[in-house]
Enzyme design. Structure first.
Site, short mmCIF file in Angstrom:
data_model
loop_
_atom_site.label_atom_id
_atom_site.label_comp_id
_atom_site.label_asym_id
_atom_site.label_seq_id
_atom_site.Cartn_x
_atom_site.Cartn_y
_atom_site.Cartn_z
CG ASP A 23 -1.76 1.20 1.40
OD1 ASP A 23 -2.37 1.62 0.40
OD2 ASP A 23 -1.81 1.74 2.52
CG ASP A 25 -1.83 7.44 0.42
OD1 ASP A 25 -0.79 7.59 -0.27
OD2 ASP A 25 -2.95 7.84 0.06
#
Length: 274
Positions: A23, A25
């Protein structure tokens, strides 16, 4: 005399490539990748100050209270509607010009080291993010990732239509990992995944080596119940000067400033464009 060419053993020849899915953020970078571009978007008139201030509070509440499916879906709808009409080439140009100044200091040192270790082991590094691909792809390239998959907005005549062709979120991230495995020959049982959010549980569940990074409450509970490793990333540094901490991110006024972003998206007013 040249050494004879070594023929791989049967197990080596049969070994499938391995992927590490990240991922973006709050996993690789200590902020929202979209939020990070608030200042250049504001300078270009794509965000007005009133909308930015109004959205800053909403984004802070969103971040502090957790990214559940309902809130994320409402945010997605807001972004899609308010992006409508933006020139795609202009967005790409803004991202390219501001990339290193804006994103470079936000990268967690621990994430950069982890990516480097996976690459050293011959693993493909793949960034999966709900942020738009015009932002995610250049960041992934900067990080040395093998490839990326991100949200794709529909484009008509060079501008965002306000509709989404692919939303890289939740179960869709897991489906993207499955499709990549089918295309590139990964055995997902040998693959790794790293994320901070419980909304990415479907992704973590499809790989053999799931990891929770700075997890939200629900993900931490799931990780504890399932015995998944929990990693703490806390040292954002510049990739260009890796020993110097990036001081101005993520806290206090920095958070407020960063919050004026794609989550505070506002089309350039007709009055200003006239």
């Amino acid at each position: 005399m040249a050494e004879p060419r070594r023929t791989p053993s049967a197990p080596e020849a049969a070994r499938k490539p391995v992927a590490a899915f990240f991922d973006l953020d709050k996993t690789i970078i200590a902020s929202s990748s979209a939020l990070a571009f608030s200042k250049p978007l504001l300078r270009q008139g794509l965000i007005n100050r009133r909308a930015a201030v109004k959205s800053a509070y909403a984004q802070l509440v969103f971040a502090l209270s957790g990214a559940d499916a309902g809130k994320t879906e409402r945010m997605r709808a807001q972004i899609s509607a308010l992006c409508a009409g933006w020139d795609v080439a202009q967005i790409r140009s803004i991202v390219a010009e501001a990339l290193h100044d804006v994103v470079d200091p936000l990268v967690y040192a621990e994430a950069a080291d982890l990516i480097a270790r996976h690459r050293a082991e011959g693993h493909d590094v793949i960034v999966l993010s709900a942020t738009g691909e015009e932002v995610v792809a250049p960041i992934a390239d900067m990080l040395g990732a093998t490839r990326s998959v991100a949200t794709r907005m529909r484009v008509v005549d060079g501008r965002y239509s306000g509709e989404v062709d692919f939303y890289c979120y939740g179960e869709h991230k897991a489906n993207a990992a499955r499709e990549l495995a089918a295309t590139h020959g990964y055995d997902l049982a040998d693959c790794h995944a790293y994320t901070d959010s419980s909304t990415d549980l479907p992704l973590l569940e499809v790989v053999g080596h799931p990891h929770a990074v700075n997890p939200d409450r629900e993900l931490r509970r799931a990780a504890d119940e399932r015995g998944w490793p929990v990693l703490a990333f806390a040292k954002p540094v510049s990739l260009r000067t890796p020993v110097v901490p990036a001081l101005a991110i993520g806290l206090g006024a920095g958070t407020i400033a960063a919050a004026a972003t794609w989550y505070g998206l506002s089309r350039k007013s007709r009055k200003r464009s006239s």
